[in-house]
Motif scaffolding. Structure first.
Motif, PDB file in Angstrom:
ATOM      1  N   UNK A  66      -5.336 -32.070  -0.226  1.00 19.21           N
ATOM      2  CA  UNK A  66      -5.210 -33.432  -0.760  1.00 19.21           C
ATOM      3  C   UNK A  66      -5.895 -34.508   0.091  1.00 19.21           C
ATOM      4  N   UNK A  67      -5.924 -34.337   1.401  1.00 13.84           N
ATOM      5  CA  UNK A  67      -6.539 -35.333   2.278  1.00 13.84           C
ATOM      6  C   UNK A  67      -7.904 -34.885   2.806  1.00 13.84           C
ATOM      7  N   UNK A  68      -8.541 -33.955   2.133  1.00 17.71           N
ATOM      8  CA  UNK A  68      -9.803 -33.380   2.612  1.00 17.71           C
ATOM      9  C   UNK A  68     -10.931 -34.407   2.605  1.00 17.71           C
ATOM     10  N   UNK A  69     -11.823 -34.237   3.561  1.00 22.73           N
ATOM     11  CA  UNK A  69     -13.047 -35.028   3.628  1.00 22.73           C
ATOM     12  C   UNK A  69     -14.146 -34.195   2.978  1.00 22.73           C
ATOM     13  N   UNK A  70     -14.901 -34.803   2.061  1.00 26.31           N
ATOM     14  CA  UNK A  70     -16.007 -34.123   1.392  1.00 26.31           C
ATOM     15  C   UNK A  70     -17.284 -34.911   1.665  1.00 26.31           C
ATOM     16  N   UNK A  71     -18.303 -34.202   2.148  1.00 26.39           N
ATOM     17  CA  UNK A  71     -19.585 -34.838   2.434  1.00 26.39           C
ATOM     18  C   UNK A  71     -20.637 -34.274   1.504  1.00 26.39           C
ATOM     19  N   UNK A  72     -21.306 -35.163   0.776  1.00 25.79           N
ATOM     20  CA  UNK A  72     -22.436 -34.788  -0.062  1.00 25.79           C
ATOM     21  C   UNK A  72     -23.692 -35.084   0.750  1.00 25.79           C
ATOM     22  N   UNK A  73     -24.413 -34.039   1.126  1.00 23.14           N
ATOM     23  CA  UNK A  73     -25.550 -34.168   2.039  1.00 23.14           C
ATOM     24  C   UNK A  73     -26.852 -33.870   1.308  1.00 23.14           C
ATOM     25  N   UNK A  74     -27.781 -34.803   1.382  1.00 21.55           N
ATOM     26  CA  UNK A  74     -29.113 -34.571   0.834  1.00 21.55           C
ATOM     27  C   UNK A  74     -30.125 -34.659   1.967  1.00 21.55           C
ATOM     28  N   UNK A  75     -31.037 -33.702   1.985  1.00 22.97           N
ATOM     29  CA  UNK A  75     -32.079 -33.672   3.011  1.00 22.97           C
ATOM     30  C   UNK A  75     -33.398 -34.064   2.366  1.00 22.97           C
ATOM     31  N   UNK A  76     -34.013 -35.114   2.893  1.00 23.52           N
ATOM     32  CA  UNK A  76     -35.349 -35.504   2.452  1.00 23.52           C
ATOM     33  C   UNK A  76     -36.340 -34.768   3.340  1.00 23.52           C
ATOM     34  N   UNK A  77     -37.167 -33.961   2.711  1.00 25.25           N
ATOM     35  CA  UNK A  77     -38.182 -33.220   3.465  1.00 25.25           C
ATOM     36  C   UNK A  77     -39.193 -34.204   4.051  1.00 25.25           C
ATOM     37  N   UNK A  78     -39.618 -33.953   5.263  1.00 20.25           N
ATOM     38  CA  UNK A  78     -40.593 -34.816   5.913  1.00 20.25           C
ATOM     39  C   UNK A  78     -41.968 -34.626   5.268  1.00 20.25           C
ATOM     40  N   UNK A  79     -42.671 -35.722   5.136  1.00 21.76           N
ATOM     41  CA  UNK A  79     -44.015 -35.672   4.573  1.00 21.76           C
ATOM     42  C   UNK A  79     -44.963 -35.245   5.680  1.00 21.76           C
ATOM     43  N   UNK A  80     -45.829 -34.253   5.400  1.00 19.04           N
ATOM     44  CA  UNK A  80     -46.765 -33.804   6.431  1.00 19.04           C
ATOM     45  C   UNK A  80     -47.664 -34.947   6.916  1.00 19.04           C
ATOM     46  N   UNK A  81     -48.044 -34.869   8.172  1.00 21.57           N
ATOM     47  CA  UNK A  81     -48.844 -35.927   8.794  1.00 21.57           C
ATOM     48  C   UNK A  81     -50.149 -36.185   8.041  1.00 21.57           C
ATOM     49  N   UNK A  82     -50.770 -35.124   7.519  1.00 21.98           N
ATOM     50  CA  UNK A  82     -52.043 -35.315   6.820  1.00 21.98           C
ATOM     51  C   UNK A  82     -51.875 -36.069   5.498  1.00 21.98           C
ATOM     52  N   UNK A  83     -50.670 -36.120   4.952  1.00 18.81           N
ATOM     53  CA  UNK A  83     -50.449 -36.764   3.663  1.00 18.81           C
ATOM     54  C   UNK A  83     -49.788 -38.130   3.776  1.00 18.81           C
ATOM     55  N   UNK A  84     -49.229 -38.448   4.925  1.00 19.60           N
ATOM     56  CA  UNK A  84     -48.454 -39.678   5.061  1.00 19.60           C
ATOM     57  C   UNK A  84     -49.293 -40.931   4.808  1.00 19.60           C
ATOM     58  N   UNK A  85     -50.572 -40.882   5.118  1.00 18.73           N
ATOM     59  CA  UNK A  85     -51.412 -42.071   4.916  1.00 18.73           C
ATOM     60  C   UNK A  85     -51.656 -42.358   3.434  1.00 18.73           C
ATOM     61  N   UNK A  86     -51.400 -41.403   2.565  1.00 22.50           N
ATOM     62  CA  UNK A  86     -51.589 -41.598   1.129  1.00 22.50           C
ATOM     63  C   UNK A  86     -50.333 -42.115   0.427  1.00 22.50           C
ATOM     64  N   UNK A  87     -49.236 -42.183   1.153  1.00 24.60           N
ATOM     65  CA  UNK A  87     -47.969 -42.621   0.571  1.00 24.60           C
ATOM     66  C   UNK A  87     -47.733 -44.076   0.963  1.00 24.60           C
ATOM     67  N   UNK A  88     -47.535 -44.950  -0.021  1.00 24.47           N
ATOM     68  CA  UNK A  88     -47.264 -46.354   0.306  1.00 24.47           C
ATOM     69  C   UNK A  88     -45.979 -46.483   1.134  1.00 24.47           C
ATOM     70  N   UNK A  89     -45.998 -47.366   2.103  1.00 27.11           N
ATOM     71  CA  UNK A  89     -44.852 -47.540   3.012  1.00 27.11           C
ATOM     72  C   UNK A  89     -43.588 -47.922   2.255  1.00 27.11           C
ATOM     73  N   UNK A  90     -43.690 -48.775   1.260  1.00 26.61           N
ATOM     74  CA  UNK A  90     -42.508 -49.197   0.524  1.00 26.61           C
ATOM     75  C   UNK A  90     -41.964 -48.090  -0.388  1.00 26.61           C
ATOM     76  N   UNK A  91     -42.780 -47.098  -0.701  1.00 25.20           N
ATOM     77  CA  UNK A  91     -42.315 -45.983  -1.528  1.00 25.20           C
ATOM     78  C   UNK A  91     -41.215 -45.201  -0.801  1.00 25.20           C
TER      79      UNK A  91
END
Length: 135
Positions: A30-55
């Motif tokens: 009844x008093x359990x703690x539940x954590x919903x965890x989502x992992x955002x995969x890191x964008x590879x260094x070679x592709x990061x320059x193509x992704x807008x910063x605000x995205x």
């Protein structure tokens, strides 16, 4: 009954987030703690320059809002968003927060999973607590 439950959440279209959450409701104290965890995969260094910063910041905000919405459906639940490799990051988070149960969704394994291993199988093999796999 479990008192500290971790549910890794994947927003892939072929994953059902409702089944692990329903199971958490059935297996939690009844008093359990539940954590919903989502992992955002890191964008590879070679592709990061193509992704807008605000995205990236917009995506993080949207995913956190989705996690918070899901967390409202379970008592004492919270949504947590981290970055990294999904399997390793889930295990690292679990090692530092000591859940007594991980409920993870899995899909039907294919040839790729047999050769590379899926996130669920990595968590099952290496977790230091009970793991319940939901299909």
């Amino acid at each position: 009954m479990y008192k500290n439950i971790l549910i890794p959440i994947s927003f892939d279209p072929d994953r059902d987030v409702r089944a692990p959450m329903k199971l958490a409701g059935l297996l939690s104290a009844p008093d359990a703690k539940v954590t919903l965890l989502h992992v955002i995969e890191q964008i590879p260094a070679y592709a990061i320059s193509y992704v807008p910063a605000d995205y990236l910041s917009g995506a993080r905000t949207a995913v956190q809002a989705e996690l918070d919405g899901l967390a409202k459906t379970l008592p004492n639940a919270e949504g947590v968003l981290i970055e990294g490799h999904s399997g390793r990051s889930i295990l690292d988070w679990a090692d530092s927060h000591n859940p007594d149960l991980i409920i993870i969704a899995s899909h039907r394994p294919g040839m790729q999973d047999l050769l590379l291993g899926s996130t669920a199988s990595q968590v099952v093999r290496h977790a230091n607590c009970a793991v319940h796999v939901v299909r």
